[in-house]
Design a protein around this motif. Structure first.
Motif, PDB file in Angstrom:
ATOM      1  N   ARG A  23       0.883  -1.158   0.050  1.00 57.57           N
ATOM      2  CA  ARG A  23      -0.022   0.074  -0.094  1.00 57.57           C
ATOM      3  C   ARG A  23       0.990   1.295   0.095  1.00 57.57           C
ATOM      4  O   ARG A  23       0.579   2.149  -0.664  1.00 57.57           O
ATOM      5  N   TYR A  35       1.077   3.931  -2.771  1.00 55.85           N
ATOM      6  CA  TYR A  35       0.944   5.433  -2.441  1.00 55.85           C
ATOM      7  C   TYR A  35       2.048   6.374  -2.914  1.00 55.85           C
ATOM      8  O   TYR A  35       2.123   7.458  -3.595  1.00 55.85           O
ATOM      9  N   PRO A  79      -4.209  -2.767  -2.899  1.00 51.85           N
ATOM     10  CA  PRO A  79      -3.250  -1.803  -2.148  1.00 51.85           C
ATOM     11  C   PRO A  79      -3.144  -0.482  -3.144  1.00 51.85           C
ATOM     12  O   PRO A  79      -3.135   0.668  -2.440  1.00 51.85           O
ATOM     13  N   GLU A  97      -6.628   1.300  -1.758  1.00 48.17           N
ATOM     14  CA  GLU A  97      -6.118   1.947  -0.401  1.00 48.17           C
ATOM     15  C   GLU A  97      -5.285   2.953  -0.554  1.00 48.17           C
ATOM     16  O   GLU A  97      -5.616   4.270   0.333  1.00 48.17           O
TER      17      GLU A  97
END
Length: 259
Positions: A7, A11, A44, A47
């Motif tokens: 994740r 990101y 992921p 998220e």
């Protein structure tokens, strides 16, 4: 070396693409396409996108999907107001309390700004090359980050990291910088540093306020000019220097662990 969670990998990847301008404001984000690019499942990535939405970098549009958020004039002004409040307060509180190492770093960053100005002047060009622009951003943002870090207020640092105040502002499209802007930033930084060294918190606060207000004025002027033209063809996306982006992410990760 500790493995970065998927994740977190997703990101950082999406964040960097947004801040670099590869995913410009208004562009649509595909979970599937990003998952294939990164080489992981969609979960992921989903998220990561949720976290970016909380931070305001992306937003959900009905019947369209996820798009990269574009700051409007009011939001841009608000971000500068947040910077002014946080950074002027910090400048006042750290005046006379900075370590020799921090003072040396601030002095070095001022010298880098002066060097950028000299290189731009000697080039004979009116605006920066991409490489020189990155040098300017690194010196400018580095100066502000050293002061914020010296404040030692973890909650304040978390606010800066969570809101991405610095990164959101510097990633916003602006018109190319010129010599006058660099010289003005250099002069403000020198005034701020002088007051920090002397321990005059009131004057350090004043000059930090004036610096950020001047930046706000230029940013809003540029915004209005582009709106009047009806497009942003003369603007350029400013990628955040990767070392400073990583520092912001480390602040956020550290505060999350302490929460």
């Amino acid at each position: 070396m500790e493995k970065i969670p998927r994740r977190r990998q997703a990101y950082l990847y999406i964040q960097q693409r947004i801040l670099s301008g590869e995913l410009p404001a208004g562009s649509q984000i595909s979970e599937l396409a990003l998952a294939k690019e990164i080489g992981m499942s969609r979960m992921p990535v989903r998220e990561a996108i949720r976290q970016l939405e909380v931070e305001g970098l992306v937003r959900q549009v009905p019947r369209v999907g996820t798009i990269v958020h574009s700051l409007d004039r009011a939001e841009m002004a608000e971000l500068y107001e947040v910077r002014e409040a946080l950074e002027s307060h910090t400048a006042e509180t750290v005046a006379g309390r900075l370590s020799d190492e921090d003072l040396q770093m601030l002095s070095l960053l001022c010298k880098r700004l002066l060097q950028v100005a000299r290189e731009l002047r000697s080039s004979g060009k009116k605006t920066f090359s991409p490489k020189l622009l990155q040098s300017f951003l690194a010196a400018d943002m580095g100066f502000h980050m050293v002061i914020l870090r010296a404040g030692g207020n973890r909650r304040m640092m978390k606010i800066v990291a969570d809101l991405r105040v610095l990164s959101r502002i510097f990633a916003t499209q602006r018109e190319p910088h010129d010599l006058k802007i660099v010289v003005n930033v250099y002069r403000f930084h020198r005034r701020i540093l002088r007051q920090l060294k002397s321990g005059d918190g009131e004057r350090a606060r004043y000059w930090m306020q004036q610096h950020i207000r001047a930046s706000r004025h230029l940013a809003l002027e540029s915004f209005d000019r582009r709106q009047a033209l009806g497009d942003a063809k003369n603007a350029m996306p400013l990628a955040l220097p990767e070392d400073l982006l990583e520092e912001l992410n480390q602040i956020e990760a550290g505060e999350a662990n302490n929460a």
